[in-house]
Structure formats: structure tokens, C-alpha cells
Scaffold this active site. Sequence first.
Site, PDB file in Angstrom:
ATOM      1  N   GLY A 218       0.700  -1.171   0.040  1.00  0.00           N
ATOM      2  CA  GLY A 218       0.048   0.213  -0.045  1.00  0.00           C
ATOM      3  C   GLY A 218       0.859   1.451  -0.467  1.00  0.00           C
ATOM      4  O   GLY A 218       2.089   1.427   0.032  1.00  0.00           O
TER       5      GLY A 218
ATOM      6  N   SER B 212       5.465  -1.414  -2.161  1.00  0.00           N
ATOM      7  CA  SER B 212       5.661  -2.993  -3.715  1.00  0.00           C
ATOM      8  C   SER B 212       4.581  -2.446  -4.385  1.00  0.00           C
ATOM      9  O   SER B 212       4.028  -3.512  -4.397  1.00  0.00           O
ATOM     10  CB  SER B 212       5.061  -4.126  -2.715  1.00  0.00           C
ATOM     11  OG  SER B 212       4.660  -4.374  -1.835  1.00  0.00           O
TER      12      SER B 212
ATOM     13  N   GLY C  61      -0.246   2.918   6.702  1.00  0.00           N
ATOM     14  CA  GLY C  61      -0.921   1.447   7.290  1.00  0.00           C
ATOM     15  C   GLY C  61      -0.457   0.790   7.602  1.00  0.00           C
ATOM     16  O   GLY C  61      -0.532  -0.031   8.728  1.00  0.00           O
ATOM     17  N   LYS C  62       0.244   0.132   6.582  1.00  0.00           N
ATOM     18  CA  LYS C  62       0.991  -0.989   6.810  1.00  0.00           C
ATOM     19  C   LYS C  62       1.991  -1.675   7.841  1.00  0.00           C
ATOM     20  O   LYS C  62       1.993  -2.570   8.086  1.00  0.00           O
ATOM     21  CB  LYS C  62       2.170  -1.131   5.401  1.00  0.00           C
ATOM     22  CG  LYS C  62       1.508  -0.314   4.206  1.00  0.00           C
ATOM     23  CD  LYS C  62       2.733  -0.611   3.549  1.00  0.00           C
ATOM     24  CE  LYS C  62       3.726   0.335   2.952  1.00  0.00           C
ATOM     25  NZ  LYS C  62       3.124   1.918   3.165  1.00  0.00           N
ATOM     26  N   SER C  63       2.787  -0.550   8.261  1.00  0.00           N
ATOM     27  CA  SER C  63       3.752  -0.662   9.484  1.00  0.00           C
ATOM     28  C   SER C  63       2.514  -1.279  10.423  1.00  0.00           C
ATOM     29  O   SER C  63       2.881  -2.039  11.696  1.00  0.00           O
ATOM     30  CB  SER C  63       4.671   0.119   9.949  1.00  0.00           C
ATOM     31  OG  SER C  63       5.259   0.474   8.930  1.00  0.00           O
TER      32      SER C  63
ATOM     33  N   SER D  40       3.027   4.897   0.997  1.00  0.00           N
ATOM     34  CA  SER D  40       2.927   5.694   2.213  1.00  0.00           C
ATOM     35  C   SER D  40       1.475   5.788   3.360  1.00  0.00           C
ATOM     36  O   SER D  40       1.411   6.800   2.988  1.00  0.00           O
ATOM     37  CB  SER D  40       4.365   6.330   1.750  1.00  0.00           C
ATOM     38  OG  SER D  40       4.764   6.934   3.248  1.00  0.00           O
ATOM     39  N   GLY D  41       2.124   5.882   4.491  1.00  0.00           N
ATOM     40  CA  GLY D  41       1.341   6.457   5.572  1.00  0.00           C
ATOM     41  C   GLY D  41      -0.208   5.132   5.088  1.00  0.00           C
ATOM     42  O   GLY D  41      -0.994   5.941   6.031  1.00  0.00           O
TER      43      GLY D  41
ATOM     44  N   ARG E  37      15.745  -1.252   4.291  1.00  0.00           N
ATOM     45  CA  ARG E  37      16.591  -0.504   4.080  1.00  0.00           C
ATOM     46  C   ARG E  37      17.277   0.185   4.469  1.00  0.00           C
ATOM     47  O   ARG E  37      18.810   0.612   4.131  1.00  0.00           O
ATOM     48  CB  ARG E  37      15.572   0.509   3.001  1.00  0.00           C
ATOM     49  CG  ARG E  37      15.265   0.251   1.934  1.00  0.00           C
ATOM     50  CD  ARG E  37      14.093   1.619   1.613  1.00  0.00           C
ATOM     51  NE  ARG E  37      13.798   0.683   0.323  1.00  0.00           N
ATOM     52  CZ  ARG E  37      13.838   1.292  -0.904  1.00  0.00           C
ATOM     53  NH1 ARG E  37      14.783   1.840  -0.702  1.00  0.00           N
ATOM     54  NH2 ARG E  37      12.972   0.965  -1.789  1.00  0.00           N
TER      55      ARG E  37
ATOM     56  N   GLY F 284      10.186  11.168  -8.031  1.00  0.00           N
ATOM     57  CA  GLY F 284       9.744   9.862  -7.475  1.00  0.00           C
ATOM     58  C   GLY F 284       8.532   9.140  -6.766  1.00  0.00           C
ATOM     59  O   GLY F 284       9.016   7.996  -5.929  1.00  0.00           O
TER      60      GLY F 284
HETATM   61  N1  LIG Z   1       9.840   8.241  -3.658  1.00  0.00           N
HETATM   62  C1  LIG Z   1       9.425   7.565  -2.089  1.00  0.00           C
HETATM   63  N2  LIG Z   1       8.490   6.944  -2.464  1.00  0.00           N
HETATM   64  C2  LIG Z   1       7.891   6.232  -1.143  1.00  0.00           C
HETATM   65  N3  LIG Z   1       9.113   5.513   0.054  1.00  0.00           N
HETATM   66  C3  LIG Z   1      10.119   6.768   0.026  1.00  0.00           C
HETATM   67  C4  LIG Z   1      10.799   7.396  -1.273  1.00  0.00           C
HETATM   68  N4  LIG Z   1      11.541   7.879  -0.283  1.00  0.00           N
HETATM   69  C5  LIG Z   1      11.081   8.012   0.629  1.00  0.00           C
HETATM   70  N5  LIG Z   1      10.351   7.134   0.791  1.00  0.00           N
HETATM   71  C6  LIG Z   1      10.621   5.927   2.164  1.00  0.00           C
HETATM   72  O1  LIG Z   1      10.251   4.587   2.229  1.00  0.00           O
HETATM   73  C7  LIG Z   1       9.204   3.806   2.147  1.00  0.00           C
HETATM   74  C8  LIG Z   1       8.985   2.810   1.338  1.00  0.00           C
HETATM   75  O2  LIG Z   1      10.284   1.205   1.333  1.00  0.00           O
HETATM   76  P1  LIG Z   1       9.851   0.931   1.016  1.00  0.00           P
HETATM   77  O3  LIG Z   1      11.488  -0.200   0.455  1.00  0.00           O
HETATM   78  O4  LIG Z   1       8.556  -0.104   1.584  1.00  0.00           O
HETATM   79  O5  LIG Z   1       9.874   1.104  -1.008  1.00  0.00           O
HETATM   80  S1  LIG Z   1       9.447   0.187  -2.309  1.00  0.00           S
HETATM   81  O6  LIG Z   1       8.427  -1.160  -1.791  1.00  0.00           O
HETATM   82  O7  LIG Z   1      10.317  -0.191  -2.717  1.00  0.00           O
HETATM   83  O8  LIG Z   1       8.952   1.562  -2.870  1.00  0.00           O
HETATM   84  C9  LIG Z   1       8.261   4.751   3.382  1.00  0.00           C
HETATM   85  O9  LIG Z   1       8.133   3.853   3.762  1.00  0.00           O
HETATM   86  P2  LIG Z   1       6.238   3.852   4.081  1.00  0.00           P
HETATM   87  O10 LIG Z   1       5.468   5.131   4.361  1.00  0.00           O
HETATM   88  O11 LIG Z   1       6.030   2.773   6.103  1.00  0.00           O
HETATM   89  O12 LIG Z   1       6.025   3.071   3.008  1.00  0.00           O
HETATM   90  C10 LIG Z   1       9.389   6.199   2.966  1.00  0.00           C
HETATM   91  O13 LIG Z   1       9.265   6.344   4.343  1.00  0.00           O
HETATM   92  N1  LIG Z   2      -6.684   2.156  11.422  1.00  0.00           N
HETATM   93  C1  LIG Z   2      -6.171   3.004  11.006  1.00  0.00           C
HETATM   94  N2  LIG Z   2      -6.813   4.450  11.871  1.00  0.00           N
HETATM   95  C2  LIG Z   2      -6.213   5.523  12.006  1.00  0.00           C
HETATM   96  N3  LIG Z   2      -4.712   5.621  12.201  1.00  0.00           N
HETATM   97  C3  LIG Z   2      -3.864   4.593  11.495  1.00  0.00           C
HETATM   98  C4  LIG Z   2      -4.573   3.826  10.791  1.00  0.00           C
HETATM   99  N4  LIG Z   2      -3.272   2.835  10.878  1.00  0.00           N
HETATM  100  C5  LIG Z   2      -2.079   3.190  10.618  1.00  0.00           C
HETATM  101  N5  LIG Z   2      -2.913   4.703  10.880  1.00  0.00           N
HETATM  102  C6  LIG Z   2      -1.916   6.026  11.411  1.00  0.00           C
HETATM  103  O1  LIG Z   2      -1.112   6.572  10.057  1.00  0.00           O
HETATM  104  C7  LIG Z   2       0.366   6.786   9.848  1.00  0.00           C
HETATM  105  C8  LIG Z   2       0.801   5.985   8.877  1.00  0.00           C
HETATM  106  O2  LIG Z   2       0.563   4.259   9.183  1.00  0.00           O
HETATM  107  P1  LIG Z   2       2.178   3.106   8.465  1.00  0.00           P
HETATM  108  O3  LIG Z   2       1.785   2.320   9.726  1.00  0.00           O
HETATM  109  O4  LIG Z   2       3.529   4.214   9.237  1.00  0.00           O
HETATM  110  O5  LIG Z   2       1.300   3.350   7.717  1.00  0.00           O
HETATM  111  P2  LIG Z   2       3.133   2.609   6.333  1.00  0.00           P
HETATM  112  O6  LIG Z   2       3.720   1.503   7.149  1.00  0.00           O
HETATM  113  O7  LIG Z   2       2.041   2.211   5.142  1.00  0.00           O
HETATM  114  O8  LIG Z   2       3.288   4.183   5.593  1.00  0.00           O
HETATM  115  C9  LIG Z   2       0.108   6.150  11.684  1.00  0.00           C
HETATM  116  O9  LIG Z   2      -0.018   7.825  12.036  1.00  0.00           O
HETATM  117  C10 LIG Z   2      -0.587   5.620  12.047  1.00  0.00           C
HETATM  118  O10 LIG Z   2      -0.923   5.469  13.291  1.00  0.00           O
END
Ligand SMILES: Nc1ncnc2c1ncn2[C@@H]1O[C@H](COP(=O)(O)OS(=O)(=O)O)[C@@H](OP(=O)(O)O)[C@H]1O
Ligand SMILES: Nc1ncnc2c1ncn2[C@@H]1O[C@H](COP(=O)(O)OP(=O)(O)O)[C@@H](O)[C@H]1O
EC number: 2.7.1.25
Length: 200
Positions: free
Chosen positions: A62, A136, A67-69, A64-65, A95, A184
Site C-alpha cells: 500500500g 511494493s 497503515g502497513k507498519s 506510504s502512510g 533499507r 519519484g
Molecule cells: N520516493 C519514495 N517513494 C516512496 N517512499 C519513499 C520514497 N522515498 C523515501 N520513501 C520512504 O521509504 C519507505 C518505502 O520503502 P519501501 O522499501 O517499502 O518502498 S518500495 O516497496 O521499494 O517502493 C516509505 O515508508 P512508508 O511510509 O512506511 O511506506 C517512505 O518512508
Molecule cells: N487504522 C488506522 N486508523 C487511523 N490511523 C492509522 C491507522 N493505521 C495507521 N494509522 C496511522 O497512519 C499513519 C501511517 O501509518 P503507518 O503504519 O506508518 O503507515 P505505512 O507503514 O503504510 O507508511 C500513522 O500515523 C498511524 O498511526
Amino acid sequence: MKLSFSDPTHISIWIRGELKTREVKMSTMGNSTNIFWQESPVGKLERQKLLNQKGCVVWITGLSGSGKSTLACSLSRELHTRGKLSYILDGDNVRHGLNKDLGFKAEDRTENIRRVGEVAKLFADAGLICIASLISPYRKDRDACRAMLPDAFIEVFMNMPLALCEERDPKGLYKLARAGKIKGFTGIDDPYEPPLNCEN
Ligand SMILES: Nc1ncnc2c1ncn2[C@@H]1O[C@H](COP(=O)(O)OS(=O)(=O)O)[C@@H](OP(=O)(O)O)[C@H]1O
Ligand SMILES: Nc1ncnc2c1ncn2[C@@H]1O[C@H](COP(=O)(O)OP(=O)(O)O)[C@@H](O)[C@H]1O
């Protein structure tokens, strides 16, 4: 324990107290030439029995943001509470080490997913519930991981609208991407391809 290697196409090894002869094939995988598959004396079923669980991969994808982690952490905690061994492979974390040589251009993301898929496969083979949480973004890369793990790949799509992820923006990255300071960025100027056949 390997006992003999007199015949280059066969080896004799002890498996569960029995001496067995196995055919070994020399192969070439990518740039690795003249390599052999080394059998393990302890089998997958034995590991499953020891751990009282079956290994698999839960692949959380999904934006970024999305809720994956958060989901990966809750799932891992819940499994632990139920006496099940799991391990999280989070994109950000991987990474920091194994994949620190990779950036975010398309081929780097593909290699990132390929490596995490291979590691996840090893964890699943070891008997763990491996939770991979990575953006991904490309369908073909996720499908390649699925193909590596027949019957043991559970794809979970965090189907959150971009607007919501952007509103959350816990790391401030969307703001930077909108300002053109990150190029990007997934969902902004890099694609995200939602799954067609996820398990949720
Ligand atoms: N250009 C760009 N696009 C998307 N994300 C970025 C980028 N640069 C840095 N980040 C940070 O890297 C986290 C994503 O890493 P991933 O290894 O999951 O990415 S990927 O699957 O290879 O696309 C992602 O973490 P999440 O927010 O937890 O998804 C970001 O914090
Ligand atoms: N089910 C949910 N409802 C509301 N907020 C959420 C939920 N899951 C995650 N969040 C919030 O959304 C933000 C991004 O979550 P995170 O797990 O870090 O996403 P990702 O790993 O996809 O970047 C965090 O501030 C988290 O607390």
C-alpha cells in the site's frame, strides 16, 4: 552430515538417522556457476512440528502512510500472544541494512522486492510467519514473490485513498514530494498498481 563425494552426481548424507544417497545437479543461477544444492538434514515438516506452526508470508502492500507498519506490528503482537513465531520485514528497516544500496527508481524498487521476497521465502521455509510490509508498488514484482511461495503467500492490500495518506503524512514526505523536494514519490509522481488478486 556429508559423508562421501566420490561420484560427482551423487552424495551420501545422513537424514534422520538413515544414510541416503541423493542425486545432485550442478547448476548455473544468474552469475553463480558450478553450484550444487546442499540438502538439510532437518526437513521443513520437522521444523513445523517443532514450532507447532506452518511458515507463510503475509505481504502487506500500500501507499506510504496507508497503515502497513501499524498492521504489521499489531499482527505480530497478536500472533506472539497466541504463541506463534513471526518476524517483520519492513521496507524502511530493510533499507537500513540489506537493501541500503537501493534507491527508489523503478529497477531499485524491483530489486528491493525481489530480495525481500527471497528472504521472506527463507523465513517461511524456516517455519516462521513472515510479515513483509513494503509499498511494493509494482504488480509484477509482488506477483513474482507470490510465484515463489505457492500456497504460502497472503497478500494484504491497505486500500487507503491517497488523500487520506497525504492528510496523515506522519513523516512529512508527501509535503516534500508536493513541493518537488522528493522526486519519484509513490502516488505523487511514481505509480502504485493495486493488487488484482489479494487475499483481503
Ligand atoms: N520516493 C519514495 N517513494 C516512496 N517512499 C519513499 C520514497 N522515498 C523515501 N520513501 C520512504 O521509504 C519507505 C518505502 O520503502 P519501501 O522499501 O517499502 O518502498 S518500495 O516497496 O521499494 O517502493 C516509505 O515508508 P512508508 O511510509 O512506511 O511506506 C517512505 O518512508
Ligand atoms: N487504522 C488506522 N486508523 C487511523 N490511523 C492509522 C491507522 N493505521 C495507521 N494509522 C496511522 O497512519 C499513519 C501511517 O501509518 P503507518 O503504519 O506508518 O503507515 P505505512 O507503514 O503504510 O507508511 C500513522 O500515523 C498511524 O498511526
